[in-house]
Design an enzyme around this catalytic site. Sequence first.
Site, short mmCIF file in Angstrom:
data_model
loop_
_atom_site.label_atom_id
_atom_site.label_comp_id
_atom_site.label_asym_id
_atom_site.label_seq_id
_atom_site.Cartn_x
_atom_site.Cartn_y
_atom_site.Cartn_z
N ASP A 172 17.67 -31.66 -39.56
CA ASP A 172 17.89 -33.08 -39.81
C ASP A 172 17.44 -33.37 -41.23
OD1 ASP A 172 18.24 -35.78 -39.76
OD2 ASP A 172 16.87 -36.19 -38.11
N HIS A 231 17.20 -46.57 -28.77
CA HIS A 231 16.70 -45.59 -29.72
C HIS A 231 15.43 -46.14 -30.35
CE1 HIS A 231 17.16 -43.25 -33.69
NE2 HIS A 231 16.91 -42.36 -32.75
#
Length: 532
Positions: free
Chosen positions: A117, A264
């Site tokens: 990421d 999230h």
Amino acid sequence: MSVVRVMGAETEYGIHAPATTSFNATWLSTQVVNAYSRETNHRAAAGGETRWDYTDEDPLADARGWSMPRVDAHPSQLTDTELTAAQIALDGGESGDSSIPLLMNMVLGNGARLYVDHAHPEYSSPEVTNPLDVVRWDAAGDLVALAAVRRIAATPGVPAINLYKNNTDNKAVSYGSHENYLMPRAVPFPHIVAGLTPFFVTRAIMCGAGRVGIGQDGSGAGFQISQRADFFEAEVGLETTIRRPIINTRDEPHAVAEKYRRLHVIIGDANLAQVSNYLKFGTTAIVLDMIEHGTAPVLRFADPVATLRSVSHDWQLQETHLLADGTRISALDVQWLYLNAAQAHATANGSSHPERGDGHTAALLAKWEEVLSALGSDPMSLSNQLEWVAKLNLLQQYRSRDALAWNDPRLGLIDLQWSDIRPEKGLYYKLLQHGRMQRVVSDESILHAVQQPPADTRAYFRGRCIQEFGAHVVGASWDSVIFELPELRRLQRVSTKEPLRGTAALTAKLFDQSNDLQDFLNHLLAGPARVH
């Protein structure tokens, strides 16, 4: 009321190569993924290089009803693409030995994802249904990371890499530890914001990881409860790496969009301490249940962002914080409001009684009450349970012994060493080995979670596909698995949009009884075990 719901964790590890400055963090992160692939390629359960299926991802969709134009998005928000080797080479330094593969993504046999990421290796746990399993499969990610570190140390040509389960380098950079919770889409998003904001602003007193230093760059002398609090600048927003909001509005359900919302959550600290991690996920799941049923407390801070930081800086738990109505309240009292509301809600439907509950909710409520009571009477009595208290207790011992001021750099090194994932180096692990940190799951169950997926979500289907047919899996995501069928010269995409299908109960026999991939797919796509 129930704490049971589909949820999962994402951990970005801090990364450092102490012996070199010639390699940028993104390239080093590819080596973590590559190392785990090589370390485990002899085990079917390990997984392998698999292209991530971005078909249904839309990181710029906003839960408030719109999408951010792509041209306006920060590059870090574009999580629906992978970096190329050329981009890695340009990302702040040399790309390293071109003969060493740049492996970007693995789907693991336990249903998890290990990938790069941007500048960090990230482990995203498989979907689970309760907070104990979150702790279990999140801790499995630490063992995955550790195996990669061990392999790298034994690999010629690759610099030794250290990984840290923390959230800041104390040089004004923060990286995430995210949570995901499945919710009904019918719940109005403003209700989620109203119900969660006061809870999140004060939640760190139970699940903060502790930090030496005040401010984003850590230059202020002192200790604070949370690693992440000083990096938040907004109450509600779509971003995750800039203008970080308390409530994130990314609307990627990774499920049937008409039915579900994936909340999230970006505000939490990365936890090594099992009790803190358990409370982080368990209490949040309960608060979401209250929001869905309209029983969450109603209060609002005058300035939630400033209060978030004030709560983190007040490790003595002595301060009160201004509410929008002009009254003041402590962080501990806010948590008591939520707990009392949860207990009343649970009692009303019988889930507070272990014999009539779901096997998880009553235990979570009891631990929540135990911890809040101890925080109100003697916080240091929780030094074997809560991460920030345990770290503070250790730091205070060093301060007393060596007369260290809070701005002494040795304390910063202790803070860093706490989060080292190597058991022989990490201070958390030393306490754990000596029985000074409480466990909620066993080492044996964590080892099992490294190899096997949870049985009660679609992660079981994903993990077993990797284990049984990994050579034919050319792509996967949370809501799909893509098989290559060489004899037919085509691809077969299996949708897994229902998170509670694809379980062991529905598909284990298909895996066990199928002769080959084609036989498996024939039975899967024709029978009642369909996962989509």
